[in-house]
Design a protein around this motif. Structure first.
Motif, PDB file in Angstrom:
ATOM      1  N   ALA A   1      24.700  13.493  46.136  1.00  0.00           N
ATOM      2  CA  ALA A   1      24.002  14.604  46.789  1.00  0.00           C
ATOM      3  C   ALA A   1      24.928  15.305  47.786  1.00  0.00           C
ATOM      4  N   ARG A   2      25.671  14.545  48.552  1.00  0.00           N
ATOM      5  CA  ARG A   2      26.571  15.153  49.532  1.00  0.00           C
ATOM      6  C   ARG A   2      27.681  15.948  48.864  1.00  0.00           C
ATOM      7  N   ALA A   3      28.117  15.491  47.690  1.00  0.00           N
ATOM      8  CA  ALA A   3      29.146  16.242  46.959  1.00  0.00           C
ATOM      9  C   ALA A   3      28.651  17.616  46.540  1.00  0.00           C
ATOM     10  N   HIS A   4      27.324  17.807  46.493  1.00  0.00           N
ATOM     11  CA  HIS A   4      26.730  19.093  46.117  1.00  0.00           C
ATOM     12  C   HIS A   4      26.143  19.831  47.321  1.00  0.00           C
ATOM     13  N   GLY A   5      26.537  19.412  48.519  1.00  0.00           N
ATOM     14  CA  GLY A   5      26.075  20.097  49.719  1.00  0.00           C
ATOM     15  C   GLY A   5      24.643  19.790  50.083  1.00  0.00           C
ATOM     16  N   CYS A   6      24.115  18.671  49.598  1.00  0.00           N
ATOM     17  CA  CYS A   6      22.730  18.280  49.879  1.00  0.00           C
ATOM     18  C   CYS A   6      22.717  16.890  50.504  1.00  0.00           C
ATOM     19  N   GLU A   7      21.534  16.415  50.804  1.00  0.00           N
ATOM     20  CA  GLU A   7      21.392  15.043  51.287  1.00  0.00           C
ATOM     21  C   GLU A   7      20.289  14.355  50.495  1.00  0.00           C
ATOM     22  N   ALA A   8      20.427  13.053  50.331  1.00  0.00           N
ATOM     23  CA  ALA A   8      19.445  12.289  49.556  1.00  0.00           C
ATOM     24  C   ALA A   8      18.836  11.189  50.412  1.00  0.00           C
ATOM     25  N   LYS A   9      17.539  11.007  50.259  1.00  0.00           N
ATOM     26  CA  LYS A   9      16.843   9.900  50.906  1.00  0.00           C
ATOM     27  C   LYS A   9      16.214   9.044  49.811  1.00  0.00           C
ATOM     28  N   VAL A  10      16.525   7.767  49.817  1.00  0.00           N
ATOM     29  CA  VAL A  10      16.002   6.830  48.819  1.00  0.00           C
ATOM     30  C   VAL A  10      14.995   5.904  49.477  1.00  0.00           C
ATOM     31  N   SER A  11      13.837   5.766  48.874  1.00  0.00           N
ATOM     32  CA  SER A  11      12.859   4.769  49.330  1.00  0.00           C
ATOM     33  C   SER A  11      12.562   3.829  48.167  1.00  0.00           C
ATOM     34  N   ILE A  12      12.526   2.533  48.456  1.00  0.00           N
ATOM     35  CA  ILE A  12      12.316   1.510  47.433  1.00  0.00           C
ATOM     36  C   ILE A  12      11.112   0.660  47.831  1.00  0.00           C
ATOM     37  N   THR A  13      10.163   0.541  46.919  1.00  0.00           N
ATOM     38  CA  THR A  13       9.015  -0.337  47.115  1.00  0.00           C
ATOM     39  C   THR A  13       9.259  -1.610  46.320  1.00  0.00           C
ATOM     40  N   ARG A  14       9.459  -2.704  47.025  1.00  0.00           N
ATOM     41  CA  ARG A  14       9.692  -3.973  46.340  1.00  0.00           C
ATOM     42  C   ARG A  14       8.386  -4.469  45.739  1.00  0.00           C
ATOM     43  N   GLY A  15       8.432  -4.780  44.466  1.00  0.00           N
ATOM     44  CA  GLY A  15       7.255  -5.273  43.771  1.00  0.00           C
ATOM     45  C   GLY A  15       7.358  -6.764  43.506  1.00  0.00           C
ATOM     46  N   GLU A  16       6.948  -7.165  42.313  1.00  0.00           N
ATOM     47  CA  GLU A  16       6.883  -8.573  41.971  1.00  0.00           C
ATOM     48  C   GLU A  16       8.267  -9.221  41.954  1.00  0.00           C
ATOM     49  N   PRO A  17       8.370 -10.457  42.435  1.00  0.00           N
ATOM     50  CA  PRO A  17       9.631 -11.181  42.285  1.00  0.00           C
ATOM     51  C   PRO A  17       9.811 -11.658  40.847  1.00  0.00           C
ATOM     52  N   VAL A  18      10.939 -12.273  40.571  1.00  0.00           N
ATOM     53  CA  VAL A  18      11.180 -12.867  39.260  1.00  0.00           C
ATOM     54  C   VAL A  18      10.112 -13.916  38.976  1.00  0.00           C
ATOM     55  N   LEU A  19       9.591 -13.923  37.743  1.00  0.00           N
ATOM     56  CA  LEU A  19       8.587 -14.914  37.353  1.00  0.00           C
ATOM     57  C   LEU A  19       9.319 -16.113  36.746  1.00  0.00           C
ATOM     58  N   TYR A  20       9.123 -17.260  37.380  1.00  0.00           N
ATOM     59  CA  TYR A  20       9.831 -18.470  36.972  1.00  0.00           C
ATOM     60  C   TYR A  20       8.816 -19.524  36.551  1.00  0.00           C
ATOM     61  N   ASN A  21       8.991 -20.080  35.345  1.00  0.00           N
ATOM     62  CA  ASN A  21       8.129 -21.131  34.828  1.00  0.00           C
ATOM     63  C   ASN A  21       8.705 -22.505  35.137  1.00  0.00           C
ATOM     64  N   ASP A  22       7.863 -23.393  35.657  1.00  0.00           N
ATOM     65  CA  ASP A  22       8.257 -24.771  35.899  1.00  0.00           C
ATOM     66  C   ASP A  22       8.609 -25.446  34.570  1.00  0.00           C
ATOM     67  N   SER A  23       9.799 -26.030  34.481  1.00  0.00           N
ATOM     68  CA  SER A  23      10.270 -26.572  33.203  1.00  0.00           C
ATOM     69  C   SER A  23       9.445 -27.763  32.740  1.00  0.00           C
ATOM     70  N   GLY A  24       8.994 -28.612  33.679  1.00  0.00           N
ATOM     71  CA  GLY A  24       8.164 -29.748  33.299  1.00  0.00           C
ATOM     72  C   GLY A  24       6.821 -29.307  32.741  1.00  0.00           C
ATOM     73  N   LEU A  25       6.191 -28.351  33.409  1.00  0.00           N
ATOM     74  CA  LEU A  25       4.923 -27.821  32.900  1.00  0.00           C
ATOM     75  C   LEU A  25       5.098 -27.211  31.515  1.00  0.00           C
ATOM     76  N   ALA A  26       6.185 -26.452  31.332  1.00  0.00           N
ATOM     77  CA  ALA A  26       6.423 -25.805  30.047  1.00  0.00           C
ATOM     78  C   ALA A  26       6.574 -26.828  28.935  1.00  0.00           C
ATOM     79  N   ALA A  27       7.310 -27.895  29.186  1.00  0.00           N
ATOM     80  CA  ALA A  27       7.523 -28.912  28.158  1.00  0.00           C
ATOM     81  C   ALA A  27       6.219 -29.619  27.803  1.00  0.00           C
ATOM     82  N   ARG A  28       5.458 -30.003  28.811  1.00  0.00           N
ATOM     83  CA  ARG A  28       4.207 -30.716  28.526  1.00  0.00           C
ATOM     84  C   ARG A  28       3.182 -29.805  27.867  1.00  0.00           C
ATOM     85  N   ALA A  29       3.115 -28.545  28.313  1.00  0.00           N
ATOM     86  CA  ALA A  29       2.180 -27.603  27.688  1.00  0.00           C
ATOM     87  C   ALA A  29       2.546 -27.366  26.231  1.00  0.00           C
ATOM     88  N   GLY A  30       3.845 -27.312  25.944  1.00  0.00           N
ATOM     89  CA  GLY A  30       4.267 -27.126  24.561  1.00  0.00           C
ATOM     90  C   GLY A  30       3.750 -28.216  23.651  1.00  0.00           C
TER      91      GLY A  30
END
Length: 395
Positions: free
Chosen positions: A290-319
């Motif tokens: 943006a600055r290279a084009h004579g403008c300015e940029a404002k970025v806003s980020i909304t953090r959403g869900e974290p990484v979904l991690y499955n417990d390995s023991g639960l996964a094995a027994r459920a399988g």
């Protein structure tokens, strides 16, 4: 700690009796699914859906959580397994043509939450009907489809500790898997998901005199293109991420250079390190271009869900239980989709399984034609049962 269940070839094992009790409840659950499908409620407005489910569930007490959500205990005191189902529908106009289609214009269960809820009701009755079954807590979660997340609120609720919940189980329909297959994949299964907005501000004016303006539309166009290099050139190619721009807004007349232009999109990553790296580069690239084009940029980020991690023991027994129950374990399933179940599995051992509803068509979730068959209620209920048994079996 839940008393571990003993499983074997005995005909009267808890697993066999639970399955029999579940099968008896399936016709009623299928009818309930159709009622739910016809009366969808949007995120944050799920009170009527919650009350409909509460009227169908055995067990008490009922604890209000996350505004329009509830926890319902089935069984006696002591440690319990929680099984989650989502209450909310989407702002979609249904086009399935079935006689039990949504009766609420612009609202539809286009993500299978009606199936999940009906399956959970069947499982709760099966647990209540089976002497010796460990306690179960039905988690009726609001606001899965929007921010702020209902799971985020429940994960911070004192009710989890009050009910002595030792593990959390989820199951979600998945049209990319054929019917009868279930993915119970250990480790990372869903990406972290965030939303961002880039606002580029310049100096507007008459389109016939561009030399007197600092055009934010041109600057934003270059920002959008430059952002595509973040994943392809800044992220280690052995890692994974998505940075996608999905919305562009600028101007109101063809002969006017506006003062600002806006883009919006999503960032997804399979690790917190890559997530933070992409965020930092997104802000830096937008600012410098943006600055290279004579403008300015404002970025806003909304953090959403974290990484979904499955417990390995639960996964094995459920399988193992899924196989016992007549379902087929699929290939490992890894997706850049997101589910706020990840907030729950961040504070408890958790397992999210994906239940195949693919029928050979190209209809996808969140579309106006998405409608898993009634047999999905049975498959999701059996999958929830497998997860519940796997958690109860843990010593």
């Amino acid at each position: 700690m839940i008393e571990p269940l003993a499983f074997g070839s005995a005909v009267d094992s808890v697993e066999v009796r639970l399955r029999a009790a579940l099968e008896r409840r399936l016709p009623t659950a299928t009818e309930l699914r159709r009622r739910l499908h016809a009366l969808p409620d949007l995120s944050g407005e799920e009170g009527p859906t919650r009350d409909l489910i509460l009227a169908e569930l055995p067990g008490r007490p009922v604890d209000a959580v996350a505004g329009t959500g509830a926890l319902v205990r089935v069984g006696g005191p002591g440690p319990a397994v929680a099984v989650r189902a989502e209450l909310d529908a989407l702002a979609v106009t249904e086009r399935t043509g079935v006689d039990w289609a949504s009766r609420r214009p612009g609202r539809m269960h286009a993500c299978g939450h009606d199936v999940h809820l009906a399956a959970l009701v069947a499982l709760c009755h099966a647990v209540g009907d089976t002497p010796g079954a460990p306690p179960l807590v039905a988690m009726l979660q609001p606001r899965e489809e929007t921010y702020p997340s209902g799971a985020h609120d429940i994960a911070r609720s004192p009710s989890l500790a009050e009910h002595q919940i030792t593990a959390i189980i989820g199951a979600h329909v998945q049209p990319t898997l054929p019917r009868g297959e279930v993915a119970a994949t250990p480790g990372t299964v869903n990406a972290a998901a965030d939303e961002f907005t880039v606002v580029v501000r310049g100096r507007g004016g008459h389109a016939a005199y561009p030399h007197l303006t600092s055009d934010p539309v041109l600057a934003l166009a270059h920002v959008v293109v430059a952002l595509q290099r973040v994943v392809s050139r800044d992220v280690d190619p052995t890692s994974s991420a998505v940075l996608g721009v999905s919305t562009l807004t600028a101007g109101s007349a063809p002969n006017v250079v506006p003062d600002e232009a806006t883009a919006g999109g999503t960032v997804r990553a399979l690790s917190e390190r890559i997530r933070d790296q992409v965020h930092a580069r997104l802000e830096e690239v937008a600012d410098l271009v943006a600055r290279a084009h004579g403008c300015e940029a404002k970025v806003s980020i909304t953090r959403g869900e974290p990484v979904l991690y499955n417990d390995s023991g639960l996964a094995a027994r459920a399988g193992a239980h899924l196989t016992h129950l007549g379902l087929t374990l699929s290939r490992p399933l890894l997706s850049f989709g997101a589910d706020d179940f990840s907030y729950l599995s961040a504070v408890l051992p958790g397992l999210m399984m994906f239940v195949g509803v693919g029928d050979g068509t190209d209809v996808r979730m969140h579309s106006a034609g998405f409608l898993p068959g009634d047999d999905a209620v049975r498959d999701v209920a059996l999958t929830m049962l497998a997860g519940y048994l796997a958690a109860a079996e843990k010593v």
